[in-house]
Design an enzyme around this catalytic site. Structure first.
Site, mmCIF file in Angstrom:
data_model
loop_
_atom_site.group_PDB
_atom_site.id
_atom_site.type_symbol
_atom_site.label_atom_id
_atom_site.label_comp_id
_atom_site.label_asym_id
_atom_site.label_seq_id
_atom_site.Cartn_x
_atom_site.Cartn_y
_atom_site.Cartn_z
ATOM 1 N NE ARG A 1 -0.095 -0.454 5.063
ATOM 2 C CZ ARG A 1 0.778 -1.363 5.286
ATOM 3 N NH1 ARG A 1 0.900 -2.354 4.380
ATOM 4 N NH2 ARG A 1 1.626 -1.052 6.382
ATOM 5 C CE LYS B 1 7.776 2.650 6.198
ATOM 6 N NZ LYS B 1 6.680 2.442 6.949
ATOM 7 C CG ASN C 1 1.683 6.852 16.946
ATOM 8 O OD1 ASN C 1 1.659 7.901 17.977
ATOM 9 N ND2 ASN C 1 2.562 6.720 15.793
ATOM 10 C CB THR D 1 2.340 10.685 16.218
ATOM 11 O OG1 THR D 1 3.321 9.822 16.556
ATOM 12 C CG2 THR D 1 2.862 11.478 15.093
ATOM 13 C CB CYS E 1 -12.559 19.227 19.658
ATOM 14 S SG CYS E 1 -12.003 20.459 20.228
ATOM 15 C CB CYS F 1 -2.612 -1.042 9.015
ATOM 16 S SG CYS F 1 -1.084 -0.601 9.106
ATOM 17 C CB CYS G 1 -11.006 21.351 23.648
ATOM 18 S SG CYS G 1 -9.406 20.628 23.145
#
Length: 251
Positions: free
Chosen positions: A70, A83, A128, A131, A173, A186, A243
């Site tokens: 992918r 990467k 995640n 992050t 929020c 995944c 918030c």
């Protein structure tokens, strides 16, 4: 723009909503892409092809064989390569005029601050929540638009959090950090390859709209994809007055 640029971007220039002025905005802009995987791959490809002047690729991972189903920015020859560097090389082949800055690291709050502050827009293509929340906090602090995407199994979602709009919520929020939502990565749950392509491409489209000032963005809306049924759903989002990240911020 020179003659080569006029030809390369001619199909954008032909659009009255973009034109030469809009294309020049893209050439003068910068995008920070957090995560160069399934979402970051198509997003970065379209940003480079469209002529976004500077693209920063931030990722601390290396290319693995399992990524290639992918993560279309990388190839079999890229296996074992960082990467960020693999992405830089691919984008250079797509559009050598674009400046690509590879960062081989997971960014902390202090490292995010100068990068977000100097970027026109930020794309969260990470996988995640830690992050995502760190990126959101930095975008809120510096008043930068955040284009957020996610994809797992056959499900995808994308939204824009732009605190320049006083009604816009921030990522916190929608997904409060204190709620500690379950991680569905995944690597454990699997992912239908085109889902990340669809979501990442929408992230690129929203980014280009933000940079050129055309159309209406997904600010205040969450776009949800069920690829198994190929159905879309839109959920309206509201800013949370309580918030802990954006409630006291004025941009």
């Amino acid at each position: 723009m020179n003659d080569d640029q006029l030809l390369r971007y001619s199909r954008h220039i032909l659009l009255p909503e973009i034109g030469i002025e809009g294309q020049e905005k893209l050439l003068a802009s910068s995008a920070l892409v957090i995560g160069v995987g399934g979402l970051g791959s198509p997003a970065a490809l379209y940003l480079a092809a469209a002529g976004v002047g500077t693209i920063t690729l931030a990722d601390n991972d290396t290319v693995d064989l399992t990524n290639l189903q992918r993560q279309i920015l990388h190839t079999t020859d890229s296996i074992g390569m960082p990467k960020a560097l693999s992405g830089r090389d691919t984008l250079a082949r797509i559009n050598p005029a674009v400046r690509v800055v590879p960062l081989q690291q997971r960014l902390t709050d202090s490292e995010l601050d100068p990068l977000v502050a100097s970027s026109s827009v930020v794309l969260d293509c990470s996988d995640n929540f830690a992050t995502r929340h760190a990126v959101n906090r930095a975008c809120v602090r510096h008043g930068k638009p955040l284009v957020s995407g996610a994809g797992v199994r056959f499900d995808g979602q994308v939204s824009v959090f732009d605190l320049r709009d006083e009604l816009s919520p921030c990522y916190n929020c929608l997904f409060p950090e204190s709620a500690e939502p379950e991680e569905t990565r995944c690597a454990v749950m699997g992912v239908f390859a085109p889902v990340t392509g669809i979501v990442g491409t929408i992230q690129a489209a929203e980014t280009l709209k933000l940079l050129t000032g055309v159309g209406s963005t997904l600010t205040g809306r969450l776009l949800i994809l069920d690829a198994l049924a190929m159905q879309w759903r839109t959920v309206k989002l509201a800013r949370d007055p309580a918030c802990t990240v954006c409630a006291t911020v004025t941009v």
